[in-house]
Write a protein that holds these residues in place. Structure first.
Motif, mmCIF file in Angstrom:
data_model
loop_
_atom_site.group_PDB
_atom_site.id
_atom_site.type_symbol
_atom_site.label_atom_id
_atom_site.label_comp_id
_atom_site.label_asym_id
_atom_site.label_seq_id
_atom_site.Cartn_x
_atom_site.Cartn_y
_atom_site.Cartn_z
ATOM 1 N N MET A 1 -6.187 6.885 11.379
ATOM 2 C CA MET A 1 -4.961 6.148 11.092
ATOM 3 C C MET A 1 -3.758 7.033 11.430
ATOM 4 O O MET A 1 -3.886 8.242 11.582
ATOM 5 N N ARG A 2 -2.569 6.405 11.517
ATOM 6 C CA ARG A 2 -1.341 7.150 11.756
ATOM 7 C C ARG A 2 -0.624 7.420 10.433
ATOM 8 O O ARG A 2 -0.611 6.590 9.524
ATOM 9 N N GLU A 3 -0.009 8.600 10.353
ATOM 10 C CA GLU A 3 0.910 8.872 9.261
ATOM 11 C C GLU A 3 2.102 9.644 9.835
ATOM 12 O O GLU A 3 1.949 10.465 10.746
ATOM 13 N N LEU A 4 3.288 9.335 9.309
ATOM 14 C CA LEU A 4 4.476 10.032 9.771
ATOM 15 C C LEU A 4 4.548 11.381 9.081
ATOM 16 O O LEU A 4 4.489 11.468 7.850
ATOM 17 N N THR A 5 4.700 12.427 9.865
ATOM 18 C CA THR A 5 4.664 13.793 9.354
ATOM 19 C C THR A 5 6.020 14.461 9.543
ATOM 20 O O THR A 5 6.596 14.429 10.638
ATOM 21 N N TRP A 14 4.621 10.926 14.507
ATOM 22 C CA TRP A 14 3.376 10.260 14.121
ATOM 23 C C TRP A 14 2.201 11.179 14.444
ATOM 24 O O TRP A 14 2.122 11.724 15.546
ATOM 25 N N ARG A 15 1.303 11.325 13.483
ATOM 26 C CA ARG A 15 0.090 12.113 13.709
ATOM 27 C C ARG A 15 -1.121 11.331 13.218
ATOM 28 O O ARG A 15 -1.025 10.506 12.308
ATOM 29 N N GLU A 16 -2.240 11.613 13.813
ATOM 30 C CA GLU A 16 -3.491 11.019 13.355
ATOM 31 C C GLU A 16 -3.971 11.758 12.109
ATOM 32 O O GLU A 16 -3.859 12.986 12.014
ATOM 33 N N LYS A 52 8.802 22.762 3.020
ATOM 34 C CA LYS A 52 8.532 23.078 4.418
ATOM 35 C C LYS A 52 7.370 22.230 4.941
ATOM 36 O O LYS A 52 6.404 21.980 4.230
ATOM 37 N N GLY A 53 7.473 21.805 6.211
ATOM 38 C CA GLY A 53 6.423 21.005 6.817
ATOM 39 C C GLY A 53 5.235 21.855 7.246
ATOM 40 O O GLY A 53 5.279 23.086 7.161
ATOM 41 N N PRO A 54 4.186 21.201 7.694
ATOM 42 C CA PRO A 54 4.077 19.749 7.847
ATOM 43 C C PRO A 54 3.562 19.070 6.572
ATOM 44 O O PRO A 54 2.736 19.631 5.864
ATOM 45 N N PHE A 55 4.074 17.875 6.309
ATOM 46 C CA PHE A 55 3.543 17.054 5.222
ATOM 47 C C PHE A 55 3.853 15.585 5.503
ATOM 48 O O PHE A 55 4.797 15.250 6.215
ATOM 49 N N ALA A 56 3.019 14.716 4.934
ATOM 50 C CA ALA A 56 3.188 13.272 5.106
ATOM 51 C C ALA A 56 4.450 12.824 4.384
ATOM 52 O O ALA A 56 4.729 13.276 3.261
ATOM 53 N N PHE A 57 5.202 11.906 4.999
ATOM 54 C CA PHE A 57 6.546 11.579 4.544
ATOM 55 C C PHE A 57 6.616 10.179 3.949
ATOM 56 O O PHE A 57 5.879 9.289 4.333
ATOM 57 N N GLY A 58 7.567 9.996 3.003
ATOM 58 C CA GLY A 58 7.869 8.689 2.440
ATOM 59 C C GLY A 58 7.346 8.516 1.032
ATOM 60 O O GLY A 58 6.151 8.703 0.788
#
Length: 336
Positions: A1-5, A14-16, A52-58
């Protein structure tokens, strides 16, 4: 699935990711449909926070339930729900007392969309796991637009807690809101007016906020923050500034209550403690306990008493989220 990172400042992509699955019979999987930006998100995206990233957003959304565990009885697949940003079990002593932001069955500050309290994913994803479905998920009332209710997960209930419980105890009480947060300040104006405050005054705020507050029915009493603006039984610091905080505190009437929703990552200048002491005011700060307030706020929206949609400055399609967020400054709603 996609998640915005969130990768780094002004860089989201977008990352898988591995699709979440039910891990216990009290869980649900939801598919976010409308996601709103939190006022904090602008600071995160600009790189002005410790995160600090990366992490899933929202972390504000309305979603569709797609799968539930065998022990889930409050929702079923296909139901639209508001998903609180905080993870809470609903059964520990803190949750039973309404303090769901400090659930003792989860790590401290457990929430979606930020790398704190564990990795729970973000709502700008194709699917999200909800570990305590019956306790957390709140069905969306019939007729309520998911985009209109997306921010109920956090910012709208955060605004409600600054004025709602206090106006219930002091019907019609005048309210001062020191603005600047981005949306919570204007939501607080709309809610105070919907709940019958006889006078709602607004000071400060980002560009356009004062005009929007006036459209909701507030009196704009100052562009900036003087030392004080009067004597109000209910004051709100949504400024995010030292001057706004001091103004709200000094403008609180004897035995009044000042609630601050600001997140001050750096030490603030000295607050007027002697004046606060001599007037006997109550100062409240900290994260909102979102879940208990969500049904009340959804009820205001469903009844027509509260229309949060004017606060949204921009609405974009799901696929356009990375670019829209990179330049995000004001309230944004992203929908499928």
């Amino acid at each position: 699935m996609r998640e915005l990172t969130f990768v780094k400042a002004r860089d989201l992509e977008w990352r898988e990711a591995e699709e979440p699955r039910l891990e216990a019979d009290r869980e649900a999987i939801v598919r976010p449909l409308s996601v709103a930006t939190c006022d904090l998100d602008a600071m995160v995206i600009a790189g002005r926070t410790p995160y600090k990233g990366p992490f899933a957003f929202g972390h504000e959304c309305v979603a569709e339930v797609t799968e539930v565990g065998d022990a889930v009885s409050a929702v079923e697949p296909g139901r639209l729900v508001s998903v609180p940003f905080q993870i809470s079990c609903g059964e520990c002593a803190s949750c039973r007392a309404g303090r769901t932001g400090n659930c003792t069955e989860t790590p401290p500050i457990a929430m979606y969309g930020l790398p704190v309290g564990g990795r729970w994913g973000g709502f700008l994803s194709d699917a999200v796991r909800v570990p305590y479905a019956d306790a957390m998920l709140v069905p969306l009332p019939e007729g309520v637009d998911p985009a209109a209710a997306a921010s109920v997960s956090d910012n709208i209930v955060d605004a409600w807690r600054t004025v709602g419980p206090l106006l219930a105890k002091r019907p019609g009480a005048p309210v001062l809101i020191c603005g600047g947060a981005g949306s919570i300040d204007v939501y607080a104006v709309a809610i105070a007016i919907a709940l019958g405050s006889e006078q709602v005054d607004f000071a400060g705020g980002r560009e356009g906020a004062a005009e929007l507050a006036a459209d909701f029915g507030a009196d704009v009493v100052a562009v900036g923050f003087p030392e004080r603006l009067g004597s109000y039984p209910v004051t709100v610091d949504a400024s995010g500034s030292h001057e706004g905080l001091a103004c709200a505190l000094r403008s609180t009437a004897p035995d009044g209550v000042c609630t601050s929703v600001g997140i001050y990552f750096e030490p603030t200048t000295p607050v007027p403690l002697l004046e606060m002491y001599t007037k006997g005011i109550v100062f409240l700060t900290g994260r909102v306990h979102a879940r208990p307030a969500i049904p009340t706020v959804l009820g205001l929206i469903a009844s027509g008493s509260l229309d949060p949609t004017p606060v949204t400055r921009r609405a974009v399609d799901w696929d356009d989220a990375p670019e829209a967020l990179a330049e995000h400054l004001e309230k944004l709603v992203i929908s499928r």
